[in-house]
Design a protein around this motif. Structure first.
Motif, PDB file in Angstrom:
ATOM      1  N   LEU A  21       0.842  -1.194   0.000  1.00 32.33           N
ATOM      2  CA  LEU A  21       0.000   0.000   0.000  1.00 32.33           C
ATOM      3  C   LEU A  21       0.879   1.245   0.000  1.00 32.33           C
ATOM      4  O   LEU A  21       1.973   1.245   0.583  1.00 32.33           O
ATOM      5  CB  LEU A  21      -0.915   0.001   1.221  1.00 32.33           C
ATOM      6  CG  LEU A  21      -1.991  -1.083   1.236  1.00 32.33           C
ATOM      7  CD1 LEU A  21      -2.719  -1.065   2.575  1.00 32.33           C
ATOM      8  CD2 LEU A  21      -2.966  -0.897   0.096  1.00 32.33           C
ATOM      9  N   PRO A  22       0.430   2.317  -0.627  1.00 29.64           N
ATOM     10  CA  PRO A  22       1.256   3.538  -0.659  1.00 29.64           C
ATOM     11  C   PRO A  22       1.365   4.166   0.722  1.00 29.64           C
ATOM     12  O   PRO A  22       0.478   4.027   1.559  1.00 29.64           O
ATOM     13  CB  PRO A  22       0.483   4.453  -1.619  1.00 29.64           C
ATOM     14  CG  PRO A  22      -0.913   3.943  -1.587  1.00 29.64           C
ATOM     15  CD  PRO A  22      -0.828   2.463  -1.344  1.00 29.64           C
ATOM     16  N   ASP A  23       2.460   4.856   0.936  1.00 24.75           N
ATOM     17  CA  ASP A  23       2.673   5.580   2.188  1.00 24.75           C
ATOM     18  C   ASP A  23       1.903   6.898   2.122  1.00 24.75           C
ATOM     19  O   ASP A  23       2.120   7.698   1.213  1.00 24.75           O
ATOM     20  CB  ASP A  23       4.168   5.844   2.378  1.00 24.75           C
ATOM     21  CG  ASP A  23       4.454   6.571   3.679  1.00 24.75           C
ATOM     22  OD1 ASP A  23       3.586   6.575   4.569  1.00 24.75           O
ATOM     23  OD2 ASP A  23       5.542   7.152   3.793  1.00 24.75           O
ATOM     24  N   LEU A  24       1.014   7.110   3.063  1.00 24.39           N
ATOM     25  CA  LEU A  24       0.166   8.309   3.052  1.00 24.39           C
ATOM     26  C   LEU A  24       0.701   9.413   3.951  1.00 24.39           C
ATOM     27  O   LEU A  24       0.055  10.450   4.104  1.00 24.39           O
ATOM     28  CB  LEU A  24      -1.261   7.943   3.470  1.00 24.39           C
ATOM     29  CG  LEU A  24      -1.979   6.929   2.571  1.00 24.39           C
ATOM     30  CD1 LEU A  24      -3.364   6.624   3.118  1.00 24.39           C
ATOM     31  CD2 LEU A  24      -2.080   7.455   1.154  1.00 24.39           C
TER      32      LEU A  24
END
Length: 197
Positions: A21-24
């Motif tokens: 998952l992308p780093d937010l």
């Protein structure tokens, strides 16, 4: 092997690669929650902001603010917020029992500074349709419950605690009709936010 098993086997064999998952964190503002930002954005959305020190100030302020409106039926989800009794059995039924509600007074769990949104759940509302069917809406928000962004709001809310929750930002509005802004088009005509400091 039947056709069902062949299809399931083909789906299983053709799964996409697992991706992280992308780093937010880049989207999360390090700036602290600002009452001034919340006030400015919420007012820009059409809300009326009133700061209070004590909840006992609310009834007098509501009577003053809505003096021109014909407010007869008031529903306060917490009776301590308004000294006039709500209609009998307002919590039972399919929502149509609230069709004559002129003003609803509820509490919010969270306020979001970046967009002036308020997080309400059925724990506060008791009847899901209440903020949408009443003519006017008043929300009580603790200043300590204001967060900077929606990311912070979701962190605070966490997983589902109730069956229903909604973010409300300003009174309902539309500009679809002749490009003219209409407030109260499909919900409450006004939103008053009491910020308790």
């Amino acid at each position: 092997m039947n056709s069902r098993d062949r299809i399931l086997q083909a789906v299983k064999a053709n799964q996409p690669d697992v991706a992280t998952l992308p780093d937010l964190q880049a989207f999360i503002s390090p700036a602290p929650a600002s009452l001034e930002t919340f006030r400015k954005v919420a007012a820009g959305m059409g809300s009326h902001i009133l700061e209070i020190k004590d909840e006992s100030e609310i009834p007098a302020l509501l009577k003053q603010y809505y003096s021109d409106a014909n407010i007869q039926q008031v529903v306060a989800t917490d009776p301590s917020l308004y000294d006039i009794a709500a209609p009998l059995n307002w919590q039972t039924g399919d929502g149509r029992q609230l069709q004559d509600a002129d003003l609803a007074i509820v509490r919010a769990q969270v306020g979001v500074a970046e967009n002036g949104a308020l997080w309400l759940t059925e724990a506060e509302l008791q009847v899901r349709v209440l903020p949408f069917i009443s003519q006017h809406l008043a929300v009580v928000l603790d200043q300590s419950a204001i967060v900077p962004t929606m990311h912070h709001a979701y962190e605070r809310i966490g997983g589902p605690q109730t069956g229903f929750g909604v973010f409300i930002a300003g009174p309902s509005k539309t500009a679809d009709i002749e490009q003219s802004l209409v407030l109260g088009a499909h919900g409450a005509k006004s939103l008053t936010i009491f910020i308790k400091g």
